[in-house]
Scaffold this motif. Sequence first.
Motif, mmCIF file in Angstrom:
data_model
loop_
_atom_site.group_PDB
_atom_site.id
_atom_site.type_symbol
_atom_site.label_atom_id
_atom_site.label_comp_id
_atom_site.label_asym_id
_atom_site.label_seq_id
_atom_site.Cartn_x
_atom_site.Cartn_y
_atom_site.Cartn_z
ATOM 1 N N LEU A 155 3.221 4.889 -5.794
ATOM 2 C CA LEU A 155 3.952 5.411 -4.401
ATOM 3 C C LEU A 155 3.040 5.978 -3.695
ATOM 4 O O LEU A 155 3.235 5.446 -2.285
ATOM 5 N N PRO A 156 2.023 7.003 -3.683
ATOM 6 C CA PRO A 156 1.238 7.500 -2.751
ATOM 7 C C PRO A 156 0.348 6.319 -2.085
ATOM 8 O O PRO A 156 0.230 6.201 -0.977
ATOM 9 N N GLY A 157 -0.087 5.292 -2.987
ATOM 10 C CA GLY A 157 -1.232 4.335 -2.273
ATOM 11 C C GLY A 157 -0.400 3.689 -1.442
ATOM 12 O O GLY A 157 -0.851 2.940 -0.405
ATOM 13 N N LEU A 158 1.009 3.078 -2.070
ATOM 14 C CA LEU A 158 1.733 2.087 -1.490
ATOM 15 C C LEU A 158 1.997 2.729 0.119
ATOM 16 O O LEU A 158 2.061 1.919 0.973
ATOM 17 N N VAL A 159 2.488 3.881 0.115
ATOM 18 C CA VAL A 159 2.900 4.494 1.379
ATOM 19 C C VAL A 159 1.777 4.359 2.174
ATOM 20 O O VAL A 159 1.685 4.159 3.550
ATOM 21 N N VAL A 160 0.687 4.783 1.940
ATOM 22 C CA VAL A 160 -0.369 5.131 2.779
ATOM 23 C C VAL A 160 -0.955 3.783 3.329
ATOM 24 O O VAL A 160 -1.302 3.536 4.571
ATOM 25 N N SER A 371 -2.659 -4.746 -1.769
ATOM 26 C CA SER A 371 -1.587 -6.011 -1.356
ATOM 27 C C SER A 371 -0.496 -5.483 -0.204
ATOM 28 O O SER A 371 -0.391 -6.229 0.619
ATOM 29 N N ALA A 372 -0.351 -4.440 -0.098
ATOM 30 C CA ALA A 372 0.754 -3.693 0.827
ATOM 31 C C ALA A 372 -0.264 -3.724 2.163
ATOM 32 O O ALA A 372 0.644 -3.855 3.086
ATOM 33 N N TYR A 373 -1.150 -3.314 1.983
ATOM 34 C CA TYR A 373 -2.048 -3.435 3.388
ATOM 35 C C TYR A 373 -2.167 -4.750 4.137
ATOM 36 O O TYR A 373 -1.540 -4.919 5.255
ATOM 37 N N LEU A 374 -2.543 -6.016 3.192
ATOM 38 C CA LEU A 374 -2.509 -6.972 3.469
ATOM 39 C C LEU A 374 -1.302 -7.520 4.149
ATOM 40 O O LEU A 374 -1.111 -8.304 5.137
ATOM 41 N N GLY A 383 6.821 -7.736 5.098
ATOM 42 C CA GLY A 383 5.424 -8.452 4.365
ATOM 43 C C GLY A 383 4.651 -7.537 3.532
ATOM 44 O O GLY A 383 4.283 -8.030 2.348
ATOM 45 N N ALA A 384 4.801 -6.317 3.633
ATOM 46 C CA ALA A 384 3.963 -5.250 2.637
ATOM 47 C C ALA A 384 4.745 -5.200 1.541
ATOM 48 O O ALA A 384 4.063 -5.280 0.182
ATOM 49 N N LEU A 385 6.034 -5.157 1.391
ATOM 50 C CA LEU A 385 6.988 -4.949 0.284
ATOM 51 C C LEU A 385 6.723 -6.431 -0.401
ATOM 52 O O LEU A 385 6.620 -6.252 -1.783
#
Length: 491
Positions: A155-160, A371-374, A383-385
């Motif tokens: 979760l932390p990395g995904l959100v950031v 992948s979330a950033y891309l 697109g992130a999700l």
Amino acid sequence: MTKTDEAIFQNETSQVVGSTEDKDNGAVPLKNKELDENGFASEVRDDDDDDEEAPDNSKVVELEEDSPWSTRMWEVFTTFWMLGFVAFGGPQAHVAILRDHLVVQRNWMGEDEFTELFAIGQGLPGPTSTQLVISTALSRAGPLGGLMAFFLWNLPGLVVLTTCGMLIKNFVDPNDPPFYLIGLPPAAISLVFKAFYGFSLKLDKPVGIILALISSCIAILINGDENISPTSSQYVFPSVLVCGGLVTYLDSKLTKPFGSYNKSPSKGWDATSDRLMKRIGIPLWVGALIFAVWLGVLIMTIVLVDVVKVENEYLEVFEVMYRIGSIIFGGGQVVLPMLQDEVVPKWMSKDNFLQGLGLAQSMPGPLFNFSAYLGAVYQKIPGALIAYIGLFGPGVILIFAIVPFWARLRHFPAFRIVLQGVNATAIGLVGAACVILWEEAITTRADAIIFCVAGTMAVVFNIQAPIVVILGGILGALLFKDAASLGQKPF
């Protein structure tokens, strides 16, 4: 005990083996004993007892009632909620953090079980550390426990990174990371050394030592050789693991094997217990069905995009990520060239890609969060999700499919012998990571100081991994060039 029962008991064993309370879950473990047909404990063969026959471990015996599921779910939550914020240093550092938390600190399982689950992750496509998180939580609190641990871990990395993808020009410069991130990688790498040392103490001599040495040398060679592409690890690593298992199996068939293959099962993971299968909560047929779902989704998305030529940006994002996630072995670093080939320049510029990569490497959690950033750069939050689910999906699905088979097969001596070789080769990969990550993370005298201090805290004083990482970050901030400016000379 009645006289009749005593007579039956004397026919089965000459000594009553006392049981002790399992402090971990309240159940009665069966260390060095099994239950006979009348429900009594009888002594079984020790490793060094060559005169008695080995027990039939294919027979599954039910133990006393396990601790409540709600209690185990709470254990999973309290264990993993914080780790997602301090999991710096890459997959091998993550493995070290997990070992310190689950094996050393919380006593969830033994070294053998932990390395077995680690080896399974190494042999499957997907993010190894995330698969280890899921499999350990799954074996503790079932499917919901595994899913909860997965989201807490990421979760932390995904959100950031999703936020970074949306606000790419207004965030951290990856070429000049902030002072509070400087000390985290060296502290995290020290935990890798601690983990490798702990793993190596359990290696069998000489077979386990030799297998670990060979796999370590192969991993180092692949990482730094000019004539061998680092991406070859996606098929070399699984092949090395298979060969390790084959070596121990063949050695066990020799009249005088070089290794020792009569280890007794440990803890509540006892091979004569069905508690593990109950905790996992996934029958074998459901595991097979989950595997079929992974394969079906892979085929369907490829057909829709490449054969039917469906034009939809979200489907395109999912197909790219799911396809890469299904064929990538060797962890986050191996996936980067494939991602770059797919998304540059169609989704973003090369500068955008590299900037996001720098941010991803400075964030806690698995590199697959990239992948979330891309996805966010290309198609914003949806697109992130979709990209996140696509890249993580195959590895998550496969670990849920395989763990039930592992839990059942490990009841059989032949499978445990194979796992012994697989575990040894997987430990060698951790040793190689010590060499590789040292070179990448320790770049100044200050980094080396942080490494030594963090390693001392972890090994000598047995301080928990998250605290070690946080204190390493504080020390790094104090030594930073804009603070005390000490130890900034290149190492």
